[in-house]
Scaffold this active site. Structure first.
Site, PDB file in Angstrom:
ATOM      1  CG  ASP A  12      -0.790   2.208   0.125  1.00  0.00           C
ATOM      2  OD1 ASP A  12      -0.202   3.091   0.775  1.00  0.00           O
ATOM      3  OD2 ASP A  12      -0.292   1.096  -0.101  1.00  0.00           O
ATOM      4  CG  ASP A 131       8.777   4.978  -1.924  1.00  0.00           C
ATOM      5  OD1 ASP A 131       8.380   4.532  -0.827  1.00  0.00           O
ATOM      6  OD2 ASP A 131       8.093   5.734  -2.630  1.00  0.00           O
TER       7      ASP A 131
END
Length: 256
Positions: A12, A131
């Site tokens: 990330d 998500d």
């Protein structure tokens, strides 16, 4: 013969640095993405996923320069996502050295974009990132909802139905992150992982919540995922990729 299950470290990246948060918040720095990617390449990771976590929120394009640097050092498949909104964005990332491109928020606002991308570049390089957050209460039929913008905005979309729609439009793979579990280190949400994996014919990558090697194996054996993604257990040196593969093999999982 059973297909080998993949272990995928995830980077990330926020403003050019690898970071790790808990439930998409409380970010801590984990280092330079190119150095970290090179380490995983040497350790025998099957793939690497690079997500520019600031891109969708700030409307910034994924850092092509970092992707170019990474692709020159890493010789395993590289998936890149974050702020991918147009066919040109995908072309730029593939030209910079990405093997696959992950589409998240843009797929929700314009599902046909996934179909257009798959037609143009081939399903094999189009990943749709989902998500998901559990929205059903105790005693109710389990239900998970899609969130966008780095997990900030609810969409009202059912995660399982949405994943089926994405497969129908030509997505080659689903990257499924449980927002309830992200960074918590107590395992994947096996319910949503299994529900989506069992509903689709394309590979599902389980993400969000790995705290130990048993969690990786559970994602495959109980979640029916084709691949497992983890970040902090690898970034902060708790486990190595070879240790993860050895453990998974000991549980009877075919690994490369």
């Amino acid at each position: 013969m059973a297909l080998a299950k993949r272990i995928i470290p995830c980077l990330d990246v926020d403003n050019g640095r690898v970071v790790k948060g808990v439930k998409f918040e409380n970010i801590r720095d984990a280092g330079d993405p190119v150095e970290i990617a090179r380490r995983y390449n040497e350790q025998g990771a099957d793939e690497i996923t690079f997500l520019d976590i600031t891109a969708s929120v700030d409307g910034r394009d994924t850092t092509l320069h970092t992707v170019e640097r990474m692709a020159s050092q890493v010789f395993i498949p590289l998936t890149v996502g974050g702020g991918v909104r147009t066919v040109q964005d995908i072309r730029n990332l593939l030209n910079a050295g990405a093997d696959k491109v992950s589409i998240n928020t843009a797929a929700v606002f314009n599902p046909e974009f996934v179909g257009e991308a798959a037609d143009r570049f081939g399903s094999q390089c189009i990943v749709v990132a989902i998500d998901a957050k559990k929205v059903s209460g105790p005693g109710e039929t389990p239900r998970w909802e899609i969130f966008t913008h780095g997990g900030r905005k609810p969409t009202g979309l059912d995660a399982v139905e949405w994943a089926k729609k994405m497969e129908g439009l030509g997505a080659g793979e689903i990257l499924l992150t449980s927002m309830d579990q992200d960074g918590m280190k107590n395992g994947f949400d096996l319910g949503v992982t299994r529900a989506i994996s069992d509903a689709l014919g394309i590979p599902v990558i389980a993400s969000g919540g790995v705290g130990n090697l048993q969690h990786l194996a559970d994602g495959i054996l109980e979640g029916h995922a084709s691949a497992v993604l983890a970040a902090s257990i690898f970034h902060f040196g708790e486990y190595t990729v070879p240790e993860a593969k050895a453990y998974m093999a000991s549980r009877g999982i075919v690994v490369r």
